[in-house]
Design an enzyme around this catalytic site. Structure first.
Site, PDB file in Angstrom:
ATOM      1  N   HIS A  47       0.852  -1.187   0.000  1.00 43.90           N
ATOM      2  CA  HIS A  47       0.000   0.000   0.000  1.00 43.90           C
ATOM      3  C   HIS A  47       0.893   1.244   0.000  1.00 43.90           C
ATOM      4  CE1 HIS A  47      -3.888  -1.974   1.792  1.00 43.90           C
ATOM      5  NE2 HIS A  47      -3.389  -2.649   0.771  1.00 43.90           N
ATOM      6  N   GLU A  49       0.933   3.927   1.755  1.00 42.28           N
ATOM      7  CA  GLU A  49       1.435   4.382   3.061  1.00 42.28           C
ATOM      8  C   GLU A  49       2.593   3.510   3.535  1.00 42.28           C
ATOM      9  OE1 GLU A  49      -1.726   3.596   2.183  1.00 42.28           O
ATOM     10  OE2 GLU A  49      -3.143   4.339   3.665  1.00 42.28           O
ATOM     11  N   CYS A  77      -6.172   2.019   5.723  1.00 45.81           N
ATOM     12  CA  CYS A  77      -6.808   0.766   6.139  1.00 45.81           C
ATOM     13  C   CYS A  77      -6.252   0.354   7.507  1.00 45.81           C
ATOM     14  CB  CYS A  77      -6.534  -0.332   5.104  1.00 45.81           C
ATOM     15  SG  CYS A  77      -4.830  -0.918   5.102  1.00 45.81           S
ATOM     16  N   CYS A  80      -2.348  -0.181   7.434  1.00 45.37           N
ATOM     17  CA  CYS A  80      -1.582   1.060   7.342  1.00 45.37           C
ATOM     18  C   CYS A  80      -1.737   1.902   8.607  1.00 45.37           C
ATOM     19  CB  CYS A  80      -1.993   1.843   6.101  1.00 45.37           C
ATOM     20  SG  CYS A  80      -1.513   0.997   4.573  1.00 45.37           S
TER      21      CYS A  80
HETATM   22 ZN   LIG Z   1      -3.507   0.297   3.643  1.00 47.20          ZN
END
Ligand SMILES: [Zn+2]
Length: 143
Positions: A47, A49, A77, A80
């Protein structure tokens, strides 16, 4: 947020969902940037991040991102948000809310969970329309 949006648009090159993130240090200098590379890397944890945090952590002594701000185009999410907390990032700015998986208030509240030992200052909905439109256009073109 402009730089995070640029990162998000770059994810389109690899057909990844357009999400981008940057980490700024206390002086406002970008020390880490990332875009969603899940498809590109075949990595469910790639991801935006996570990549921005890993890169930023290489730019500081140790691993704590004290004084830093993470800016991301979509609400983080659970994974993260967990990484943000573990990295001790004190401030998060995000664009679009994620009603399906957001962990900064939409579905879960990880960043401001008072039972955890690290609390994060959160600013959501920054340039929300632009961030949401990028995602909407992507999914409209992939159906
Ligand atoms: Zn994430």
């Amino acid at each position: 947020m402009g730089l995070a949006l640029s990162q998000a648009r770059a994810a389109l090159d690899t057909r990844d969902v357009p999400i981008g993130a940057v980490v700024l240090n206390a002086e406002g200098v970008v020390i880490g940037a990332g875009r969603n590379e899940r498809e590109h890397d075949g990595d469910p944890t790639a991801h935006a991040e996570m990549l921005a945090i890993r890169r930023a952590a290489k730019e500081v002594p140790g691993w704590r991102l004290d004084g830093c701000t993470l800016v991301v185009t979509l609400e983080p999410c659970a994974m993260c948000a967990g990484a943000i907390s573990l990295a001790r990032i004190p401030r998060v700015v995000f664009g679009a809310w994620d009603a399906k998986a957001g962990a900064a208030g939409s579905v879960l509240e990880v960043l401001r969970e008072t039972r955890l030992n690290h609390w994060v200052e959160v600013f959501g909905g920054v340039r929300e329309a632009e961030c949401a439109e990028l995602l909407r256009d992507f999914f409209a073109n992939h159906r």
